[in-house]
Design a protein around this motif. Structure first.
Motif, short mmCIF file in Angstrom:
data_model
loop_
_atom_site.label_atom_id
_atom_site.label_comp_id
_atom_site.label_asym_id
_atom_site.label_seq_id
_atom_site.Cartn_x
_atom_site.Cartn_y
_atom_site.Cartn_z
N ASP A 1 0.79 -1.23 0.00
CA ASP A 1 0.00 0.00 0.00
C ASP A 1 0.82 1.28 0.00
O ASP A 1 0.37 2.31 -0.50
CB ASP A 1 -0.93 0.01 1.22
CG ASP A 1 -1.93 -1.13 1.18
OD1 ASP A 1 -2.17 -1.67 0.08
OD2 ASP A 1 -2.46 -1.51 2.25
N VAL A 2 2.03 1.24 0.58
CA VAL A 2 2.85 2.45 0.68
C VAL A 2 3.92 2.49 -0.41
O VAL A 2 4.00 3.43 -1.18
CB VAL A 2 3.49 2.57 2.09
CG1 VAL A 2 4.37 3.83 2.17
CG2 VAL A 2 2.42 2.60 3.17
N LEU A 3 4.76 1.44 -0.45
CA LEU A 3 5.83 1.42 -1.45
C LEU A 3 5.33 0.99 -2.82
O LEU A 3 5.96 1.31 -3.84
CB LEU A 3 6.95 0.48 -0.99
CG LEU A 3 7.65 0.87 0.32
CD1 LEU A 3 8.76 -0.12 0.63
CD2 LEU A 3 8.22 2.27 0.24
N LYS A 4 4.22 0.23 -2.83
CA LYS A 4 3.60 -0.24 -4.08
C LYS A 4 4.60 -1.01 -4.95
O LYS A 4 4.77 -0.72 -6.14
CB LYS A 4 3.00 0.94 -4.86
CG LYS A 4 1.95 1.70 -4.07
CD LYS A 4 1.29 2.77 -4.90
CE LYS A 4 0.33 3.61 -4.09
NZ LYS A 4 -0.71 2.85 -3.40
N VAL A 5 5.28 -1.97 -4.33
CA VAL A 5 6.29 -2.75 -5.04
C VAL A 5 5.83 -4.17 -5.35
O VAL A 5 6.57 -4.94 -5.96
CB VAL A 5 7.61 -2.79 -4.23
CG1 VAL A 5 8.21 -1.40 -4.13
CG2 VAL A 5 7.39 -3.37 -2.84
N GLY A 6 4.64 -4.54 -4.89
CA GLY A 6 4.10 -5.85 -5.20
C GLY A 6 4.75 -6.99 -4.43
O GLY A 6 5.60 -6.77 -3.55
N ALA A 7 4.37 -8.21 -4.81
CA ALA A 7 4.86 -9.39 -4.10
C ALA A 7 6.36 -9.59 -4.30
O ALA A 7 7.07 -9.97 -3.37
CB ALA A 7 4.10 -10.63 -4.59
N ALA A 8 6.85 -9.33 -5.52
CA ALA A 8 8.28 -9.49 -5.78
C ALA A 8 9.10 -8.51 -4.95
O ALA A 8 10.12 -8.87 -4.35
CB ALA A 8 8.57 -9.29 -7.26
N GLY A 9 8.63 -7.27 -4.89
CA GLY A 9 9.33 -6.26 -4.09
C GLY A 9 9.34 -6.61 -2.62
O GLY A 9 10.35 -6.42 -1.93
N PHE A 10 8.21 -7.13 -2.15
CA PHE A 10 8.14 -7.58 -0.75
C PHE A 10 9.20 -8.64 -0.47
O PHE A 10 9.86 -8.63 0.56
CB PHE A 10 6.74 -8.13 -0.46
CG PHE A 10 6.66 -8.97 0.77
CD1 PHE A 10 6.75 -8.41 2.04
CD2 PHE A 10 6.49 -10.36 0.67
CE1 PHE A 10 6.68 -9.20 3.18
CE2 PHE A 10 6.42 -11.15 1.80
CZ PHE A 10 6.52 -10.56 3.06
N GLY A 11 9.37 -9.57 -1.40
CA GLY A 11 10.38 -10.63 -1.23
C GLY A 11 11.78 -10.06 -1.15
O GLY A 11 12.59 -10.50 -0.32
N TYR A 12 12.09 -9.10 -2.02
CA TYR A 12 13.43 -8.48 -2.01
C TYR A 12 13.68 -7.74 -0.69
O TYR A 12 14.77 -7.81 -0.11
CB TYR A 12 13.57 -7.51 -3.18
CG TYR A 12 13.67 -8.18 -4.53
CD1 TYR A 12 14.58 -9.21 -4.75
CD2 TYR A 12 12.85 -7.78 -5.58
CE1 TYR A 12 14.66 -9.83 -5.99
CE2 TYR A 12 12.92 -8.39 -6.82
CZ TYR A 12 13.84 -9.41 -7.02
OH TYR A 12 13.91 -10.02 -8.25
N ILE A 13 12.67 -7.02 -0.23
CA ILE A 13 12.83 -6.25 1.02
C ILE A 13 13.02 -7.20 2.20
O ILE A 13 13.89 -6.98 3.05
CB ILE A 13 11.60 -5.34 1.25
CG1 ILE A 13 11.55 -4.26 0.17
CG2 ILE A 13 11.65 -4.70 2.63
CD1 ILE A 13 10.28 -3.43 0.18
#
Length: 216
Positions: free
Chosen positions: A69-81
């Motif tokens: 909702d904030v960074l709007k990076v999706g599932a892939a971005g969540f995994g990287y973070i």
């Protein structure tokens, strides 16, 4: 002896053993509880230490919402973070003495605040890497506590603490909080809590004790 009677006796024997084990477990927890209760310094140290696992559970629960909702990076971005935290934790294990000596045990609070201000995938990964790296400062607290607790009861004291943290975590409804309050604001509040706890630690824990804990 009939087979059914033998099985019945075996079941009863197992039930008795389970009951005795549970009673012994409760008795050991009581020993840890009483020791903490009657040692003010230990009680204060564990209250301070409590902020670490609770903060970790909070930020881990909020991360998917923050990423979406904030960074709007999706599932892939969540995994990287999330992977950034793991890499940071490994690095932090190697450089813990340097972190504590140069920046102090409150550096985790600044790391969480930095992450709360992230605005894209790169700053999110970097921020969570720093959180994972500086989260290892909890070891300085834990070692300080171990120095203060009598060796005969160290296991029982820490077992009571871990049991309390696990039970308390079950009662914390972070999902409800994240629906009522901005996830960015919740991350900011976690950083502030860590900084407040650090100031309390500086007041209650002699600097010599902390130095001893991470130089040992």
């Amino acid at each position: 002896m009939p087979k059914s009677n033998y099985i019945t006796k075996q079941k009863k024997s197992m039930e008795v053993k389970d009951t005795k084990f549970f009673e012994q477990f409760i008795a050991e927890l009581k020993v840890g509880y009483r020791y903490i209760l009657h040692n003010r310094q230990i009680w204060i140290l564990y209250v301070i230490m409590l902020s670490y696992p609770l903060s970790l559970r909070t930020i881990n629960s909020l991360l998917p919402i923050f990423s979406k909702d904030v960074l709007k990076v999706g599932a892939a971005g969540f995994g990287y973070i999330d992977a950034g935290f793991a890499l940071g934790a490994i690095a932090g294990g190697f450089i813990l003495p340097v972190i504590v000596k140069k920046w102090g045990i409150g550096i985790l609070g600044y790391s969480i605040l930095f992450f709360s201000l992230s605005f894209n995938l790169f700053t999110g990964i970097l921020g969570y890497f720093l959180v994972g790296c500086t989260f290892q400062t909890r070891i300085a607290y834990l070692t300080t506590i171990q120095y203060e607790v009598d060796i005969e009861v160290q296991g029982r004291v820490h077992s009571f603490y871990n049991t309390f943290v696990s039970l308390f975590a079950l009662l914390v409804m972070l999902g409800i909080l994240s629906e009522l309050i901005s996830s960015r604001l919740l991350f900011v509040s976690q950083g502030i809590i860590i900084l407040i706890v650090t100031m309390a630690a500086m007041y209650f824990i002699p600097k010599k004790s902390v130095n001893q804990s991470y130089s040992a």
